[in-house]
Design a protein around this motif. Structure first.
Motif, PDB file in Angstrom:
ATOM      1  N   LEU A   1       0.396  -1.114   0.659  1.00 47.23           N
ATOM      2  CA  LEU A   1      -0.387  -0.010  -0.073  1.00 47.23           C
ATOM      3  C   LEU A   1       0.839   1.030   0.034  1.00 47.23           C
ATOM      4  N   ASP A   2       1.938   0.886   0.513  1.00 46.55           N
ATOM      5  CA  ASP A   2       2.909   2.839   0.713  1.00 46.55           C
ATOM      6  C   ASP A   2       3.495   2.714  -0.592  1.00 46.55           C
ATOM      7  N   ALA A   3       3.465   2.117  -1.554  1.00 44.71           N
ATOM      8  CA  ALA A   3       4.265   1.589  -2.617  1.00 44.71           C
ATOM      9  C   ALA A   3       2.830   2.456  -3.750  1.00 44.71           C
ATOM     10  N   MET A   4       2.092   1.820  -3.677  1.00 42.34           N
ATOM     11  CA  MET A   4       1.104   2.093  -4.293  1.00 42.34           C
ATOM     12  C   MET A   4       0.329   3.715  -4.185  1.00 42.34           C
ATOM     13  N   PHE A   5       0.458   3.887  -3.164  1.00 41.35           N
ATOM     14  CA  PHE A   5      -0.251   5.492  -2.459  1.00 41.35           C
ATOM     15  C   PHE A   5       1.162   6.380  -2.630  1.00 41.35           C
ATOM     16  N   ASN A   6       2.843   6.149  -2.821  1.00 45.27           N
ATOM     17  CA  ASN A   6       3.725   6.721  -3.313  1.00 45.27           C
ATOM     18  C   ASN A   6       3.425   7.086  -4.763  1.00 45.27           C
ATOM     19  N   LEU A   7       3.329   5.605  -5.845  1.00 46.09           N
ATOM     20  CA  LEU A   7       3.387   5.972  -7.448  1.00 46.09           C
ATOM     21  C   LEU A   7       2.099   6.739  -7.266  1.00 46.09           C
ATOM     22  N   LYS A   8       1.135   7.138  -6.883  1.00 42.20           N
ATOM     23  CA  LYS A   8      -0.597   7.941  -6.827  1.00 42.20           C
ATOM     24  C   LYS A   8       0.787   9.379  -7.059  1.00 42.20           C
ATOM     25  N   GLN A   9       1.772   9.655  -5.639  1.00 42.50           N
ATOM     26  CA  GLN A   9       2.319  10.806  -5.218  1.00 42.50           C
ATOM     27  C   GLN A   9       2.973  11.855  -6.322  1.00 42.50           C
TER      28      GLN A   9
ATOM     29  N   PHE B   1      -2.975  12.958 -13.829  1.00 42.43           N
ATOM     30  CA  PHE B   1      -3.479  13.070 -13.093  1.00 42.43           C
ATOM     31  C   PHE B   1      -4.564  11.757 -13.487  1.00 42.43           C
ATOM     32  N   LYS B   2      -5.133  10.984 -14.754  1.00 37.35           N
ATOM     33  CA  LYS B   2      -6.160  10.445 -14.323  1.00 37.35           C
ATOM     34  C   LYS B   2      -5.893   9.161 -13.452  1.00 37.35           C
ATOM     35  N   GLU B   3      -4.508   9.323 -13.800  1.00 38.10           N
ATOM     36  CA  GLU B   3      -3.644   7.634 -12.937  1.00 38.10           C
ATOM     37  C   GLU B   3      -3.412   7.767 -11.994  1.00 38.10           C
ATOM     38  N   ALA B   4      -3.490   8.936 -11.449  1.00 38.31           N
ATOM     39  CA  ALA B   4      -2.992   9.124  -9.668  1.00 38.31           C
ATOM     40  C   ALA B   4      -4.631   8.834  -9.271  1.00 38.31           C
ATOM     41  N   CYS B   5      -5.797   9.573  -9.795  1.00 42.44           N
ATOM     42  CA  CYS B   5      -7.211   9.312  -9.191  1.00 42.44           C
ATOM     43  C   CYS B   5      -7.426   7.628  -8.891  1.00 42.44           C
TER      44      CYS B   5
ATOM     45  N   VAL C   1      -5.846   2.633  -4.220  1.00 44.32           N
ATOM     46  CA  VAL C   1      -5.350   2.857  -3.170  1.00 44.32           C
ATOM     47  C   VAL C   1      -6.442   2.587  -1.288  1.00 44.32           C
ATOM     48  N   PHE C   2      -7.404   3.609  -1.320  1.00 40.59           N
ATOM     49  CA  PHE C   2      -8.927   3.832  -0.310  1.00 40.59           C
ATOM     50  C   PHE C   2      -9.007   2.447   0.002  1.00 40.59           C
TER      51      PHE C   2
END
Length: 522
Positions: free
Chosen positions: A122-130, A152-156, A162-163
């Motif tokens: 999950l940390d890796a997923m969140f940081n990739l989003k960031q 931005f689309k992929e981040a969303c 992640v959530f």
């Protein structure tokens, strides 16, 4: 308005546990990892400055060497990606724009590789989003809106994933804790069998990616920011409105989580369970309300700007609500503390308030407000200046804040110039006084230039200010030449007017040296 992205808790390290190495002639994988972690922790202790950045650079190089020895080790690859992202977003001093772009690309690539090894990290997923969101922001600033769109689309999309996983993990942990408490009250002794039945992935999630209420809030607020950024670059107005509303829904969900946690804490106290040993529950942790209000402020102000710039709709409510939320954040942060981190937060939030005030004032003026010395827009600019100046009392060597104060002086000077009828009247003299104050504050920024390099535009703004003084023509030439030497261009000059609406004195624009300088910029 792109405000500073606070990465808060997204830099959690994965450590090696108790792995130790014997004496080796050459550094082993374990030795490289331990040394990398040590270098990184030194960077954390220094916080800002070139020394801190050098420690992070050393850590990044060591993680790379370790990765070359054990390419399938998730911990190493994740740490390498994470430190690469820290370097990409390091601001004091920051790298060049191209270097930042390169580092963000590498960070994204390395986070993806880490997730190939552990898809549920999950940390890796969140940081990739960031990292994706950060890359989208730099595309907005340096390339184009269309270039930013896919990031931005992929981040969303990733934020939603992640959530969902975080909330599931959080609920499961709460239920497990509840079951443990039930067993403790049974008459017969019980033995937990969870240790024997959990697999490696579950161990990773429970022991490393510990999910708290603040983890959920952080994911929701950063996802709301990503949705809002996406809403500002989508051409379809209906789709833009939909994305904006989705961003608000994320924040409402965060508020619901806060109420839920507060109710649970209240019930716990009423049941006299304050002394329960609770390792998986974060009821007693301070809930991060500031990130919710700060994100509301960002999104509301941004929406107010967007509606005016795209549809010509001016609604003061967006800015006023943004300021209400931002003031709540500022009030929660103490004026005095033993922690430098608290002072940095106070300074940052004061600057965020000033940014909102400037956006509000600019929108008022563009909407046709009649300017006078005490018009609402001018009062807002003065309030913004006061906020920046107060922020500087908490971070007295922060070049970004220092330059913001100089910028505000020039902005106010320009507005006095609009009121002036001749060089002898009070408005013109007030303008000269503000310019002089701005020049003095910019000088402070130049003194800090070694540790915190200023942007080329600062030299341009200084040259503009100097152009209003007949006895400072030589210095004006020197600053304009410095701007040219640092890669300045006519396009940069034009873009800078959007940030600081201040121009060279008309009298100087016909001088031969000025015309020659403009040719150099072509």
């Amino acid at each position: 308005m792109n405000r500073y992205r606070n990465n808060r808790n997204n830099d959690r390290k994965k450590k090696l546990g108790n792995k130790k190495s014997d004496a080796y002639i050459r550094m082993t994988f374990s030795e490289l990892m331990e040394e990398a972690i040590e270098q990184e922790e030194k960077g954390e202790r220094y916080g800002d400055g070139k020394k801190a950045r050098n420690f992070y650079e050393n850590a990044c190089n060591l993680y790379e060497k370790a990765h070359n020895k054990e390419k399938q080790d998730f911990t190493c690859l994740y740490n390498w990606a994470r430190v690469t992202y820290i370097l990409a977003t390091f601001s004091k001093p920051a790298y060049s724009t191209q270097k930042i772009i390169n580092l963000l690309q590498l960070a994204i690539e390395r986070f993806r590789s880490a997730l190939n090894l552990n898809p549920k990290a999950l940390d890796a997923m969140f940081n990739l989003k960031q990292a994706l969101s950060s890359f989208g922001e730099i595309c907005l600033d340096e390339v184009s809106e269309q270039a930013a769109l896919p990031f931005f689309k992929e981040a969303c999309d990733l934020g939603d994933q992640v959530f969902k996983l975080q909330e599931e993990t959080y609920r499961n942990a709460q239920q497990n804790h509840h079951d443990e408490l039930e067993h403790e009250h049974d008459d017969e002794p019980t033995t937990s069998n969870t240790t024997n039945t959990t697999n490696d992935e579950d161990i990773y999630i429970e022991e490393v990616d510990t999910i708290t209420i603040n983890s959920l809030i952080e994911t929701l607020t950063t996802n709301a920011e990503d949705l809002n950024n996406l809403s500002t670059i989508i051409e379809d107005n209906a789709e833009s409105e939909k994305l904006y509303n989705e961003a608000l829904e994320k924040l409402k969900r965060a508020e619901e989580l806060v109420k839920e946690a507060e109710q649970k804490s209240k019930s716990k106290k009423e049941n006299n369970n304050e002394n329960d040993n609770n390792n998986n529950d974060d009821d007693d942790d301070e809930i991060d309300l500031n990130s919710i209000d700060s994100t509301y402020a960002t999104i509301l102000s941004s929406r107010g700007e967007h509606l005016f710039n795209t549809l010509g709709i001016f609604d003061a409510m967006f800015f006023e609500s943004a300021l209400d939320h931002q003031n709540k954040v500022i009030q929660r942060i103490p004026e005095s503390s033993n922690s430098q981190v608290v002072y940095q937060q106070k300074a940052q939030e004061l600057c965020n308030k000033a940014d909102i005030l400037c956006s509000f004032a600019e929108t008022l003026m563009n909407n046709g407000e009649s300017i006078d010395e005490h018009s609402p827009s001018q009062e807002m600019y003065r309030e913004a200046l006061a906020a920046y100046e107060k922020a500087l009392t908490f971070e007295d060597s922060n070049n970004s804040i220092i330059c913001k104060i100089g910028d505000m002086k020039l902005t106010l000077a320009h507005n006095y110039l609009l009121l002036s009828e001749n060089k002898e009247d009070d408005a013109y003299q007030s303008m000269l006084q503000l310019i002089r104050q701005g020049l003095d504050i910019y000088k402070v920024a130049l003194k800090n230039n070694v540790e915190q390099p200023v942007e080329p535009e600062i030299y341009l703004r200084i040259a503009k200010g100097l152009s209003y003084y007949d006895d400072l023509t030589k210095q004006c030439q020197g600053m304009l030449q410095k701007f040219v030497q640092m890669g300045g261009s006519l396009e940069m000059m034009e873009d800078d007017r959007q940030f600081v609406n201040f121009d060279f004195c008309d009298d100087i624009k016909n001088k031969s040296w000025f015309i020659q300088g403009m040719k150099q910029l072509e």
